[in-house]
Design a protein around this motif. Sequence first.
Motif, short mmCIF file in Angstrom:
data_model
loop_
_atom_site.label_atom_id
_atom_site.label_comp_id
_atom_site.label_asym_id
_atom_site.label_seq_id
_atom_site.Cartn_x
_atom_site.Cartn_y
_atom_site.Cartn_z
N ALA A 31 0.83 -1.21 0.00
CA ALA A 31 0.00 0.00 0.00
C ALA A 31 0.87 1.26 0.00
N LEU A 32 1.96 1.25 0.77
CA LEU A 32 2.87 2.39 0.78
C LEU A 32 3.46 2.63 -0.61
N MET A 33 3.91 1.56 -1.25
CA MET A 33 4.51 1.70 -2.58
C MET A 33 3.49 2.21 -3.59
N GLU A 34 2.28 1.69 -3.51
CA GLU A 34 1.22 2.11 -4.44
C GLU A 34 0.91 3.60 -4.29
N GLU A 35 0.81 4.06 -3.06
CA GLU A 35 0.50 5.48 -2.81
C GLU A 35 1.65 6.39 -3.25
N ILE A 36 2.87 5.97 -2.98
CA ILE A 36 4.02 6.79 -3.38
C ILE A 36 4.12 6.86 -4.90
N ILE A 37 3.89 5.74 -5.57
CA ILE A 37 3.92 5.73 -7.04
C ILE A 37 2.80 6.58 -7.61
N ALA A 38 1.63 6.56 -6.96
CA ALA A 38 0.51 7.37 -7.44
C ALA A 38 0.82 8.86 -7.40
N LEU A 39 1.72 9.28 -6.52
CA LEU A 39 2.10 10.69 -6.45
C LEU A 39 2.92 11.12 -7.67
N ASN A 40 3.37 10.16 -8.45
CA ASN A 40 4.17 10.48 -9.64
C ASN A 40 3.43 10.22 -10.93
N SER A 41 2.14 9.93 -10.85
CA SER A 41 1.36 9.61 -12.04
C SER A 41 0.53 10.82 -12.48
N CYS A 42 0.94 11.41 -13.57
CA CYS A 42 0.23 12.57 -14.10
C CYS A 42 -0.39 12.23 -15.45
N LYS A 43 -1.51 12.89 -15.77
CA LYS A 43 -2.16 12.71 -17.06
C LYS A 43 -2.11 14.03 -17.82
N ASP A 44 -1.90 13.91 -19.14
CA ASP A 44 -1.88 15.09 -20.01
C ASP A 44 -3.29 15.36 -20.52
N PHE A 45 -3.68 16.64 -20.52
CA PHE A 45 -4.97 17.06 -21.05
C PHE A 45 -4.74 18.13 -22.10
N ASP A 46 -5.38 17.97 -23.26
CA ASP A 46 -5.27 18.92 -24.36
C ASP A 46 -6.53 19.77 -24.37
N PHE A 47 -6.37 21.06 -24.11
CA PHE A 47 -7.49 21.99 -24.07
C PHE A 47 -7.65 22.76 -25.37
N GLY A 48 -7.01 22.33 -26.41
CA GLY A 48 -7.09 23.00 -27.70
C GLY A 48 -6.05 24.09 -27.85
N THR A 49 -6.05 25.05 -26.93
CA THR A 49 -5.08 26.14 -26.99
C THR A 49 -3.80 25.82 -26.23
N HIS A 50 -3.91 24.93 -25.27
CA HIS A 50 -2.74 24.55 -24.49
C HIS A 50 -2.97 23.15 -23.88
N THR A 51 -1.90 22.58 -23.44
CA THR A 51 -2.00 21.29 -22.74
C THR A 51 -1.58 21.50 -21.29
N ALA A 52 -2.12 20.67 -20.44
CA ALA A 52 -1.79 20.74 -19.01
C ALA A 52 -1.68 19.33 -18.46
N ARG A 53 -0.88 19.20 -17.43
CA ARG A 53 -0.71 17.89 -16.78
C ARG A 53 -1.26 18.00 -15.35
N PHE A 54 -2.11 17.02 -15.00
CA PHE A 54 -2.70 16.99 -13.67
C PHE A 54 -2.45 15.62 -13.04
N LEU A 55 -2.39 15.63 -11.73
CA LEU A 55 -2.16 14.40 -10.97
C LEU A 55 -3.35 13.46 -11.16
N SER A 56 -3.07 12.21 -11.46
CA SER A 56 -4.12 11.23 -11.76
C SER A 56 -5.08 11.01 -10.60
N ILE A 57 -4.59 11.08 -9.38
CA ILE A 57 -5.46 10.82 -8.23
C ILE A 57 -6.15 12.08 -7.70
N ASP A 58 -5.75 13.26 -8.19
CA ASP A 58 -6.36 14.52 -7.76
C ASP A 58 -6.16 15.55 -8.87
N TYR A 59 -7.18 15.76 -9.67
CA TYR A 59 -7.06 16.66 -10.83
C TYR A 59 -6.90 18.13 -10.44
#
Length: 118
Positions: A31-59
Amino acid sequence: KIQDRLFLGGKKMYQLVTTTVGITVFFQYPALMEEIIALNSCKDFDFGTHTARFLSIDYSVDCDSAEYQFHQSVSVVFLMAYGIGIPVGIRLAGFLVHATQGEEAESAMFMFLRKGYS
């Protein structure tokens, strides 16, 4: 003889504490490893004019912010410390017990790691 029938079962207190800590850390490790790894998981979002990266577990967390970069650096340190330190620490404790108390004491304290695997 009465000592053998008590809760300690003839074991020393440090043996029970070491075993209890080892079992607790062993079960918390995934569980510790899973939570620590989740802190490094970001998703890219394309808003048309720009892209942004947000944390997968908290946008609400912007992965490009300076605050997140700091937290990510800390999480990598903990990932290395826990990811490597916990298994190595438990094994070193086993070696220490083996060297000072013998193989029987090591087996009694750390059998939860080997039972069913050997």
